[in-house]
Write an enzyme that holds these catalytic residues in place. Sequence first.
Site, PDB file in Angstrom:
ATOM      1  N   TRP A  78       0.822  -1.206   0.000  1.00  0.00           N
ATOM      2  CA  TRP A  78       0.000   0.000   0.000  1.00  0.00           C
ATOM      3  C   TRP A  78       0.860   1.261   0.000  1.00  0.00           C
ATOM      4  O   TRP A  78       0.350   2.353  -0.094  1.00  0.00           O
ATOM      5  CB  TRP A  78      -0.885   0.049   1.241  1.00  0.00           C
ATOM      6  CG  TRP A  78      -1.750  -1.134   1.500  1.00  0.00           C
ATOM      7  CD1 TRP A  78      -1.869  -2.280   0.761  1.00  0.00           C
ATOM      8  CD2 TRP A  78      -2.626  -1.292   2.618  1.00  0.00           C
ATOM      9  NE1 TRP A  78      -2.753  -3.131   1.352  1.00  0.00           N
ATOM     10  CE2 TRP A  78      -3.234  -2.568   2.483  1.00  0.00           C
ATOM     11  CE3 TRP A  78      -2.951  -0.495   3.718  1.00  0.00           C
ATOM     12  CZ2 TRP A  78      -4.157  -3.040   3.418  1.00  0.00           C
ATOM     13  CZ3 TRP A  78      -3.864  -0.968   4.644  1.00  0.00           C
ATOM     14  CH2 TRP A  78      -4.457  -2.224   4.484  1.00  0.00           C
TER      15      TRP A  78
HETATM   16 FE1  SF4 Z   1       3.911  -1.775   2.136  1.00  0.00          FE
HETATM   17 FE2  SF4 Z   1       5.280  -1.449   4.426  1.00  0.00          FE
HETATM   18 FE3  SF4 Z   1       2.747  -0.603   4.277  1.00  0.00          FE
HETATM   19 FE4  SF4 Z   1       3.320  -3.227   4.321  1.00  0.00          FE
HETATM   20  S1  SF4 Z   1       3.666  -1.735   6.000  1.00  0.00           S
HETATM   21  S2  SF4 Z   1       1.833  -2.211   2.952  1.00  0.00           S
HETATM   22  S3  SF4 Z   1       5.216  -3.303   3.131  1.00  0.00           S
HETATM   23  S4  SF4 Z   1       4.510   0.209   3.104  1.00  0.00           S
END
Ligand code: SF4
Length: 150
Positions: free
Chosen positions: A43
Amino acid sequence: MPTFVDMTKCDGCGQCVDICPSDIMHIDKTTRRAYNIEPNFCWECFSCVKSCPQHAIDVRGYADFAPLGHKVRVHRDEEGGKVHWLIGYRDGREKEFTFPIRTTPWGSIPAAQEHQAPGPNDIKSPQLAHEPTALKIDSLPTLEEAQNRG
Ligand code: SF4
Ligand code: SF4
């Protein structure tokens, strides 16, 4: 760009694994370092970037706060209750922004298994899980109360 882990900085602590809402940060069994198992599902929410104590995770920032070609570094200062953002622009300029952490203190949210398990009749309740406690109120307002208030 989804998350990218600099393996020379990662120590395999697993904080990014615990916090990722998409459950895509995993620890490689051989190298004992974190990696994104499914970049398409990232995300780009920055949760793992902010939680990483080693500042080992890179991810693209959104164009609404930095133009293409920039670099972002995020440092979470738990004791100070602040998050520092360092934006490196492609022309070499750097800008730093500091904001208060808006969430509850780190580790203070109880895990799902620490709440009472739902009973068979809870499916009939209009309340969501952990309501009304999680809303810090005694009970949810009813339709009758709203109608009586006029
Ligand atoms: Fe992407 Fe990190 Fe968010 Fe997981 S926590 S969706 S790896 S940005
Ligand atoms: Fe590695 Fe940082 Fe994830 Fe810890 S939080 S496993 S140091 S990338």
